[in-house]
Design a protein around this motif. Sequence first.
Motif, PDB file in Angstrom:
ATOM      1  N   THR A  61      50.219  27.772  43.146  1.00 37.35           N
ATOM      2  CA  THR A  61      50.067  28.284  44.513  1.00 37.35           C
ATOM      3  C   THR A  61      48.606  28.351  44.945  1.00 37.35           C
ATOM      4  OG1 THR A  61      49.771  30.589  43.843  1.00 37.35           O
ATOM      5  CG2 THR A  61      52.042  29.834  44.143  1.00 37.35           C
ATOM      6  N   THR A  62      48.432  28.683  46.210  1.00 36.88           N
ATOM      7  CA  THR A  62      47.098  29.003  46.700  1.00 36.88           C
ATOM      8  C   THR A  62      46.652  30.295  46.011  1.00 36.88           C
ATOM      9  OG1 THR A  62      48.121  30.228  48.506  1.00 36.88           O
ATOM     10  CG2 THR A  62      47.455  27.969  48.964  1.00 36.88           C
ATOM     11  N   MET A  76      38.578  21.673  37.932  1.00 38.97           N
ATOM     12  CA  MET A  76      39.873  21.069  38.257  1.00 38.97           C
ATOM     13  C   MET A  76      40.624  20.620  37.012  1.00 38.97           C
ATOM     14  SD  MET A  76      40.429  21.519  41.340  1.00 38.97           S
ATOM     15  CE  MET A  76      41.926  20.568  41.559  1.00 38.97           C
ATOM     16  N   ARG A  77      39.859  20.353  35.955  1.00 37.34           N
ATOM     17  CA  ARG A  77      40.503  19.934  34.722  1.00 37.34           C
ATOM     18  C   ARG A  77      41.477  21.009  34.245  1.00 37.34           C
ATOM     19  NH1 ARG A  77      36.122  18.973  31.049  1.00 37.34           N
ATOM     20  NH2 ARG A  77      36.433  21.110  30.397  1.00 37.34           N
ATOM     21  N   TYR A  78      41.062  22.268  34.438  1.00 33.03           N
ATOM     22  CA  TYR A  78      41.864  23.407  34.011  1.00 33.03           C
ATOM     23  C   TYR A  78      43.227  23.425  34.720  1.00 33.03           C
ATOM     24  CZ  TYR A  78      43.209  28.191  33.066  1.00 33.03           C
ATOM     25  OH  TYR A  78      43.885  29.293  32.660  1.00 33.03           O
ATOM     26  N   HIS A  79      43.181  23.083  36.011  1.00 34.73           N
ATOM     27  CA  HIS A  79      44.406  23.176  36.817  1.00 34.73           C
ATOM     28  C   HIS A  79      45.439  22.126  36.468  1.00 34.73           C
ATOM     29  CE1 HIS A  79      41.672  25.161  39.931  1.00 34.73           C
ATOM     30  NE2 HIS A  79      42.282  26.075  39.221  1.00 34.73           N
ATOM     31  N   SER A  80      44.928  20.984  36.019  1.00 35.36           N
ATOM     32  CA  SER A  80      45.837  19.847  35.907  1.00 35.36           C
ATOM     33  C   SER A  80      46.965  20.107  34.920  1.00 35.36           C
ATOM     34  CB  SER A  80      45.054  18.602  35.518  1.00 35.36           C
ATOM     35  OG  SER A  80      44.444  18.829  34.264  1.00 35.36           O
ATOM     36  N   ILE A  81      46.695  20.876  33.860  1.00 36.13           N
ATOM     37  CA  ILE A  81      47.729  21.035  32.828  1.00 36.13           C
ATOM     38  C   ILE A  81      48.951  21.788  33.347  1.00 36.13           C
ATOM     39  CG2 ILE A  81      48.230  21.947  30.508  1.00 36.13           C
ATOM     40  CD1 ILE A  81      45.236  21.296  29.892  1.00 36.13           C
ATOM     41  N   LEU A  93      43.542  26.002  43.009  1.00 33.34           N
ATOM     42  CA  LEU A  93      44.914  26.525  43.008  1.00 33.34           C
ATOM     43  C   LEU A  93      45.094  27.518  41.866  1.00 33.34           C
ATOM     44  CD1 LEU A  93      46.980  23.318  43.841  1.00 33.34           C
ATOM     45  CD2 LEU A  93      46.288  25.166  45.375  1.00 33.34           C
ATOM     46  N   SER A  94      46.101  28.365  42.005  1.00 35.48           N
ATOM     47  CA  SER A  94      46.408  29.354  40.969  1.00 35.48           C
ATOM     48  C   SER A  94      47.757  29.039  40.354  1.00 35.48           C
ATOM     49  CB  SER A  94      46.461  30.757  41.579  1.00 35.48           C
ATOM     50  OG  SER A  94      45.183  31.111  42.045  1.00 35.48           O
ATOM     51  N   GLN A  95      47.983  29.604  39.190  1.00 32.59           N
ATOM     52  CA  GLN A  95      49.269  29.425  38.514  1.00 32.59           C
ATOM     53  C   GLN A  95      49.787  30.790  38.119  1.00 32.59           C
ATOM     54  OE1 GLN A  95      46.470  28.039  36.319  1.00 32.59           O
ATOM     55  NE2 GLN A  95      46.186  26.771  38.125  1.00 32.59           N
ATOM     56  N   TYR A  96      51.089  30.888  38.058  1.00 32.34           N
ATOM     57  CA  TYR A  96      51.647  32.138  37.549  1.00 32.34           C
ATOM     58  C   TYR A  96      52.882  31.841  36.716  1.00 32.34           C
ATOM     59  CZ  TYR A  96      55.347  31.835  41.019  1.00 32.34           C
ATOM     60  OH  TYR A  96      56.408  31.416  41.755  1.00 32.34           O
ATOM     61  N   VAL A  97      53.160  32.775  35.843  1.00 34.00           N
ATOM     62  CA  VAL A  97      54.394  32.736  35.068  1.00 34.00           C
ATOM     63  C   VAL A  97      54.921  34.158  35.034  1.00 34.00           C
ATOM     64  CG1 VAL A  97      55.440  32.345  32.816  1.00 34.00           C
ATOM     65  CG2 VAL A  97      53.653  30.828  33.605  1.00 34.00           C
ATOM     66  N   SER A  98      56.202  34.305  35.261  1.00 32.22           N
ATOM     67  CA  SER A  98      56.793  35.639  35.202  1.00 32.22           C
ATOM     68  C   SER A  98      58.107  35.553  34.427  1.00 32.22           C
ATOM     69  CB  SER A  98      57.032  36.139  36.629  1.00 32.22           C
ATOM     70  OG  SER A  98      58.308  36.659  36.787  1.00 32.22           O
ATOM     71  N   VAL A  99      58.320  36.509  33.549  1.00 31.59           N
ATOM     72  CA  VAL A  99      59.566  36.542  32.772  1.00 31.59           C
ATOM     73  C   VAL A  99      60.138  37.950  32.816  1.00 31.59           C
ATOM     74  CG1 VAL A  99      60.632  36.217  30.501  1.00 31.59           C
ATOM     75  CG2 VAL A  99      58.765  34.729  31.198  1.00 31.59           C
ATOM     76  N   ASN A 100      61.416  38.050  33.084  1.00 32.92           N
ATOM     77  CA  ASN A 100      62.100  39.342  33.049  1.00 32.92           C
ATOM     78  C   ASN A 100      63.343  39.210  32.194  1.00 32.92           C
ATOM     79  OD1 ASN A 100      60.891  41.453  34.934  1.00 32.92           O
ATOM     80  ND2 ASN A 100      60.818  39.579  36.152  1.00 32.92           N
ATOM     81  N   TYR A 101      63.647  40.280  31.493  1.00 41.14           N
ATOM     82  CA  TYR A 101      64.864  40.265  30.679  1.00 41.14           C
ATOM     83  C   TYR A 101      65.752  41.444  31.080  1.00 41.14           C
ATOM     84  CZ  TYR A 101      68.014  40.554  26.713  1.00 41.14           C
ATOM     85  OH  TYR A 101      69.145  40.609  25.945  1.00 41.14           O
ATOM     86  N   SER A 102      66.973  41.136  31.449  1.00 41.29           N
ATOM     87  CA  SER A 102      67.904  42.205  31.831  1.00 41.29           C
ATOM     88  C   SER A 102      69.229  42.009  31.091  1.00 41.29           C
ATOM     89  CB  SER A 102      68.106  42.213  33.348  1.00 41.29           C
ATOM     90  OG  SER A 102      68.542  40.940  33.771  1.00 41.29           O
ATOM     91  N   GLY A 103      69.127  41.511  29.875  1.00 46.08           N
ATOM     92  CA  GLY A 103      70.338  41.216  29.089  1.00 46.08           C
ATOM     93  C   GLY A 103      71.030  42.452  28.557  1.00 46.08           C
TER      94      GLY A 103
END
Lengths: 465, 186
Positions: free
Chosen positions: A234-235, B1-6, A280-290
Amino acid sequence: MKTQRTSRALLAAMALSSSSLALADTSQQLLEQKIDNMAQELQLLKSQLQELKAQNTTLVNQQAEQKQQVAQQQTQLQAVQDTQTQIAAKPSALANLDIWGYGELYYNHPTKHSDKTQADLARAVFGFGYQFNDRTRFNSEFEIEHAVTSSSDVGEFEVEQFYVDHKLTDWASLQAGLFLIPSGLLNESHEPTHYYGVQRNFVETLIIPSTWREGGLALHGNTDNGFNWNAGLTTGLDLSKWNFTPQKAPYTTALELQTSAIAPMQATHQEMAFANAQHLSQYVSVNYSGIPSLLIGGSIFTGGVVRNQTNIPDNERVLLWEAHGRWNPGKWDISALYAHGSFSHTADANAQFPGSPNPLPAEFYGYYLQAAYNAWQNGDYRLSPFVRAEHYDMGAKYEGIPAGTSTTPAQPLPGLDFLPQTHDTVYTIGANFYLNPNVVLKADYQNFRINKDFSRFDLGLGVEF
Amino acid sequence: MRYHSIPAVVICAAAAASAGLVVTQVYAADYLSIADAKKLMFADATEFAPYPLHMSADQQKAIEAKAGGPLRPAGWVVWQAKKGDTVLGYVVTDAVLGKFELISYAVALNTDATIRSVEILAYRESHGFEVRNQAWRNQFVGKSAKAPLRIGDDIANISGATLSCTHLTDGVRRIATWAQLALVHA
């Protein structure tokens, strides 16, 4: 004479014998005739039997056919019944359109500064969604904050969500557009009927922004054993939006503290308004409701940011991680959350604003523990008192500040007669009273341990449909 | 940008891999057919006889009062599960609204009106899937209309799937109340 008698006798015998022969011929003829008749009758019977046999076969076949038809009809009837409830009968294309909304009003009364008592129609949000088919859906939400939006008013009109969700398989969907970041317990479930207290908690406002959305692409899904996962590209943040030199106090009450966009990420997220998308940014989210009644989860959001100043190295980054849990044993509703954020390489930026009353923090964090109890219920009416203890620190660590220098100004900024600290511990006691699951009346008292002037009594009304 | 690519590559690859599976399933939302659900719920049954719902307006009102919400029996389909001449129980199918779309589900009831199992037949929304979770649905098993059968009471909520949980629980409670009044006291 004897010879005559003998010849007579012979003649008589011959005559007798010829007459008896004639008699034998007749009876044989009769017999043959009879046999012929019987053979004919037999033939007739035979053909009749064959006819009967054929008739019988036809009847058997017909019966089998009828049986088959009945069975087929039963199967068809069964199939009709089976599919009856599977069909989401919608009479027109307009029926694929969904409209929803939510909103909240506050009355905030600072107990030490009654002159700063305020009433605010904090947000009125209306959503439109369209279900194109089984797989593809469009969702959008439009928000008006603080009732009036114009060049001379404080209100804002915002697009809060605007995305397309496409189901790829039973376990994965792809989302594209402007959507909510799955961080914490509140951001994705921020409707007033979903949380306790008149206003959202401070940790999930000042440390994790809310309502926090970014534009981009996400892949999310669920598993049958209770895992819910979400990953996105995402942005991100724009640190150049940070104000090192506020001319007046950016907030003078707890209400303003939450709504003035002064917190580290609250002040710098871009909300898809000409958002700089170089980093750009990245995110990961994990939830467990088992396990029924238990939810545990966490998320990480990281990425490059628009640098604070153009004359500093382009290496600043943001990292926000959080872990949360919610436990609903019986009538209890207990939740806890810890969130920690950091900006890297802030020293260069801060060095450019020595003595700033609002330096850029390197670290910020917060946590809370909350317990609510479903104390009384009668039909749709429900009363849930709650308590919450929370701590936030919007400036846990600074870089580029000379040793021994205070990170807060010696004097309050204009407009404030006390010096607010960027950290605090807040105790809240209150209750949500539900008229029905969609309408809630709220009341609470909040005690600020450090910024004591912020302590307040609040009333609220929340609606969702 | 190298960081983002993965991460970008990982996300795109995962998306592409998922897209590859699309063609294999046309009705992704339907998890269980009613026929399969009935067999799953009453494995011993030799027959599922359609069971007509005879409910007078007064009976319906009585059930609504007890269940605390309007009844929608027109959407119900009821079968009596039999093994030979022995009645094993009942299967009721219904649909409730999640947030925007319908959740189709089936409730199996024992002859004493206790809940034998709850199965999700179709779920059409992109969020709130958690109601499919077997452990969550097991909370209903063995309970009857004598229990509260309410979220925030004896049925635990799933945070983030509140609407789906609440509406499904309300639906199961209405069916359990009908069963209690119509099957046990009849």
